[in-house]
Every structure is written in C-alpha cells, then in structure tokens.
Scaffold this active site. Structure first.
Site, PDB file in Angstrom:
ATOM      1  CE  LYS A  69      -1.753  -0.511  10.831  1.00  0.00           C
ATOM      2  NZ  LYS A  69      -0.534   0.282  10.596  1.00  0.00           N
TER       3      LYS A  69
ATOM      4  CD  GLU B 168       2.239  -1.734  11.612  1.00  0.00           C
ATOM      5  OE1 GLU B 168       1.317  -2.100  10.836  1.00  0.00           O
ATOM      6  OE2 GLU B 168       2.546  -0.539  11.764  1.00  0.00           O
TER       7      GLU B 168
ATOM      8  CE  LYS C 178      -3.426   1.228  14.210  1.00  0.00           C
ATOM      9  NZ  LYS C 178      -1.971   1.397  14.342  1.00  0.00           N
TER      10      LYS C 178
ATOM     11  N   GLY D  36       1.395   5.120   7.736  1.00  0.00           N
ATOM     12  CA  GLY D  36       0.717   6.410   7.746  1.00  0.00           C
ATOM     13  C   GLY D  36       0.586   6.951   9.156  1.00  0.00           C
TER      14      GLY D  36
ATOM     15  CG  ASP E 109       0.002  -1.520  14.103  1.00  0.00           C
ATOM     16  OD1 ASP E 109       0.821  -1.867  14.966  1.00  0.00           O
ATOM     17  OD2 ASP E 109      -0.007  -0.376  13.584  1.00  0.00           O
TER      18      ASP E 109
ATOM     19  CG  ASP F  22       5.072   1.626  13.097  1.00  0.00           C
ATOM     20  OD1 ASP F  22       5.868   2.576  13.072  1.00  0.00           O
ATOM     21  OD2 ASP F  22       3.827   1.821  13.103  1.00  0.00           O
TER      22      ASP F  22
ATOM     23  CE  LYS G 231       3.494   4.465  10.863  1.00  0.00           C
ATOM     24  NZ  LYS G 231       2.947   4.411  12.237  1.00  0.00           N
TER      25      LYS G 231
ATOM     26  CB  SER H 173      -4.631   1.820   9.414  1.00  0.00           C
ATOM     27  OG  SER H 173      -4.439   1.617  10.786  1.00  0.00           O
TER      28      SER H 173
HETATM   29  O1  OSB Z   1       0.844   2.350  14.120  1.00  0.00           O
HETATM   30  O2  OSB Z   1       0.654   2.624  12.043  1.00  0.00           O
HETATM   31  C1  OSB Z   1       0.433   3.033  13.193  1.00  0.00           C
HETATM   32  C2  OSB Z   1      -1.725   6.213  13.109  1.00  0.00           C
HETATM   33  C3  OSB Z   1      -1.143   6.934  14.127  1.00  0.00           C
HETATM   34  C4  OSB Z   1      -0.105   6.380  14.833  1.00  0.00           C
HETATM   35  C5  OSB Z   1       0.357   5.092  14.534  1.00  0.00           C
HETATM   36  C6  OSB Z   1      -0.198   4.368  13.497  1.00  0.00           C
HETATM   37  C7  OSB Z   1      -1.283   4.921  12.798  1.00  0.00           C
HETATM   38  C8  OSB Z   1      -1.997   4.230  11.730  1.00  0.00           C
HETATM   39  C9  OSB Z   1      -2.735   5.093  10.740  1.00  0.00           C
HETATM   40  O3  OSB Z   1      -2.098   3.025  11.659  1.00  0.00           O
HETATM   41  C10 OSB Z   1      -2.460   4.790   9.310  1.00  0.00           C
HETATM   42  C11 OSB Z   1      -3.005   5.867   8.397  1.00  0.00           C
HETATM   43  O4  OSB Z   1      -2.475   7.008   8.382  1.00  0.00           O
HETATM   44  O5  OSB Z   1      -3.958   5.575   7.683  1.00  0.00           O
HETATM   45 MG    MG Z   2       1.970   0.719  13.324  1.00  0.00          MG
END
Ligand code: OSB
Ligand code: MG
Length: 370
Positions: A161, A213, A163, A290, A188, A238, A262, A135
């Site tokens: 992924k 996402e 953001k 994650g 995401d 999510d 999660k 991510s």
């Molecule tokens: O939206 O998936 C998410 C980290 C903190 C809060 C929300 C998210 C995330 C990540 C990190 O995308 C994923 C990772 O732990 O590698």
């Molecule tokens: Mg997410």
C-alpha cells in the site's frame, strides 16, 4: 465479572523508521494501554489515538480524559458479563470511538481468558493465518521510495500500500508498476484530495490497483460516491466510517465498494464485527486496517482479520516492521505466504512485559473504587 480497577499507561514507542503520510511524518508513536482487572484476571487493550488530531480528532490527551473521567468510572465495581454490556453502557457517549474501543478490548481479553479460548475463536474466526500486506510511508525521493518498497517485497510482503498526496501520486505509482508489474498494489490518500482532482484518479484507474483508499474529505461520503461513479477501481473508505451506521449509509449510496475496518476508528470489536457482517451480507469485501499498533493491538487485529469476509490483505505487518522492542510478547512474524499466524492461546494471546512497559512509559493512572 466484577471490574475492580483500570490502569491507563501512556507510552511512547520509537518507530523502527519514520512513517510519513499526507498528514505528516512520525518518528515515535505514543499510545495508551488500558489494563483492566476483574476476578483475578488482567486484560489489556490498546488505544490508537495519536499524538495530535491529524488522522482523527482523538488524541492521547482526549482519550486519557474520556477514559479516566467517564468510561472507566462507568465500569468500576460493576458486574459486567459480556462485551455487549460494555457497549450498552458506553452507548450514551458521543464520539470518542478510540477511547471506547480500547476499554472494550481489555474486557474482551479477560472475557476470552475466562472462557479458556482464544479471542479469534470466541468471535467466530474461520482461519488460522491471515493474508497481510505493508503500508509504505512516503519517502523523500522516488529512488528512496522504490528502495523502501524493494525491501518489503524482498521480505516477503505480497501486497503493497502506497501513501499518496497531491504531487506524489501518478508518477510514483507508475514507477512502482513499471518495476513490479503484477504485484498487488493499492494507494491511500488519507483525505488529501477534492473532487476537483478527479483526473488524478482517472489516471490511477488505469494502473491495476486493488483499491483507492480515502481519497477525499474525512467526513465525506457524498463526493466519494461521485468519484466512485467515475472510476472502475473500488474506492475504499477508512476515515469516513465511524460506526456500522456509517458503513450502511456509505454502501447505500455506493460511496465505496470496499471498507477498511479499524477497531479503534469504529468504536470497538463489537462494532467492527457488525460492519464485517453487514458487508458480508452485501457482498462487499473488507480488510483490517492498522494504526502502527504494538503487539497488544496487533493481536486483536489478527483475531478480527480471521473472520470470513476479510478477503483482502490487512495492514498487519510483522512486529519488526514497527518496533525494535515491543512491550508485549510474542512478536508476530511474516510466514512464507505473506500471512501472519493468528494467536490461539486463551485471551488475545500476547503478554505485556512489565520492564519493557516501564522503559517507554510517560505516565500512569489507576481508576478504582476507594
Ligand atoms: O490511513 O491506514 C491509515 C497509520 C496511521 C494512521 C493512518 C493509517 C496508518 C497506516 C499504517 O496506514 C498501517 C499499519 O499499521 O501498518
Ligand atoms: Mg488509511
């Protein structure tokens, strides 16, 4: 098993690199580690509540309060013989899934150790390695964003992924697609858009994404269903899914065609496995999300992601992507085929290093009888 004591450790871990999402930029990740003692064994669980109420309403402060004042006292000096017994005791607690999940995880660790099996085997894992991706946080410029992705592609991650947020979406994804036409790519939004932004998602729909996402409001499933009807790309929820019931409601109205599971967000490993089973029965793929976990949380994520219906790569990157010095050992590394090997020693398979823990600890509290 008689639960003798629960110690909470509030720690603050400096990230290897800042991580930016549509809700903010983080340079450190605080978390609470739950240390549980029962029958001479020690189990560890990680609470993924954040510093502030940005991803979810839970924070370090609320989790400290809920575990310390309510959850731990429900278990101290009690005979608990299965994780289900913990779930039952916590059933009257409304909300606070991350707090509940962390305590349940510590018990799963002890429970697996007592049986002499790995957590993965105990919950029914069917694979030894799980496919993973990375991510990638938002960077200040497009050039920096592409450079960051190039580092991860070079490191061997086969799924990226991105953001996104309003103003940082179509052009960025297009640039990434031009440079890596075939890479497995998903986005995401962390709830940064509304239905009025549907045209953005119709453009992204042309870019061969694995999934989109959580584009809309963190509590919404109705507008997500409306958006899903306008795009071919699967919408993945999510933030909106907090329990097996939420998953069922979302699937019933076609609000999503993939779910990011999660453990913290859904209130524990038991609930996570139930969502996995529900999705499997409906032919809906899932993947493991994650929360920038330490190795304590990552080990549990790997066990979960080894279940059969985790058919999409997880946000479970190598330890070195997150921290220079993790508080638990061994570190997880990326295999050549963009997988990480699932621990196979009894319990979660990681060991907390007391001196590392002490170096990052902010405060500590023990709940025990008398
Ligand atoms: O939206 O998936 C998410 C980290 C903190 C809060 C929300 C998210 C995330 C990540 C990190 O995308 C994923 C990772 O732990 O590698
Ligand atoms: Mg997410």
């Amino acid at each position: 098993m008689r639960i003798e004591a629960i110690t909470l450790h509030h720690i603050d871990m400096p990230l290897v690199a800042p991580f930016e999402t549509s809700f903010g930029r983080e340079t450190h990740r605080p978390c609470i580690l739950v240390e549980m003692r029962a029958d001479g064994r020690t189990g560890w669980g990680e609470c993924v509540a954040g510093a502030g109420p940005w991803y979810a309403y839970e924070t370090i402060g609320t989790a400290w309060h809920i575990i310390g004042e309510f959850l731990a006292p429900m278990l101290i000096n009690q005979d608990i013989d299965s994780p289900e017994a913990i779930v039952e005791r916590f059933a009257r607690v409304r909300g606070h899934p991350m707090a509940r999940a962390a305590v349940e995880a510590a018990f799963w660790d002890i429970f697996a150790q007592a049986r002499g099996v790995s957590l993965a085997r105990l919950i029914g894992a069917t694979r030894q390695r799980v496919s993973v991706g990375v991510s990638v946080g938002i960077e200040p410029t497009l050039a920096a964003q592409l450079e960051r992705i190039a580092q991860f592609v070079d490191a061997g991650y086969a799924r990226i992924k991105l953001k996104i947020k309003p103003g940082w979406d179509v052009a960025v994804v297009r640039a990434v697609r031009e440079r890596w036409p075939d890479i497995a790519l998903q986005v995401d939004a962390n709830s940064a858009y509304t239905l009025a932004d549907a045209p953005v998602f119709r453009e992204l729909d042309e870019m061969n994404l694995l999934l989109i996402e959580q584009p809309l409001h963190h509590e919404d499933i109705v507008d997500h269903a409306r958006l899903q009807s306008q795009v071919q790309t699967p919408i993945c929820l999510d933030e909106s899914i907090h329990s097996p019931d939420h998953a069922r409601w979302a699937l019933d109205i076609d609000a999503c065609r993939v779910i990011n599971i999660k453990i913290g967000r859904v209130g524990g490993l038991t609930a996570a496995r139930q969502i996995h089973d529900l999705c499997a029965s409906r032919g809906v793929p899932v993947w493991c999300g994650g929360m920038l976990e330490t190795n304590v949380g990552r080990a549990v994520n790997l066990a979960l992601a080894a279940l059969p219906n985790f058919t999409l790569p997880g946000d479970i990157s190598a330890s070195a992507r997150y921290y220079h010095h993790d508080i638990a050992t061994p570190d997880f590394v990326l295999n050549d085929d963009s997988t990480i090997t699932v621990p196979d020693t009894p319990g979660t398979g990681v060991v907390v290093l007391p001196e590392r823990l002490r170096a990052v600890q902010v405060r500590e509290m023990t709940i025990s009888k008398g």
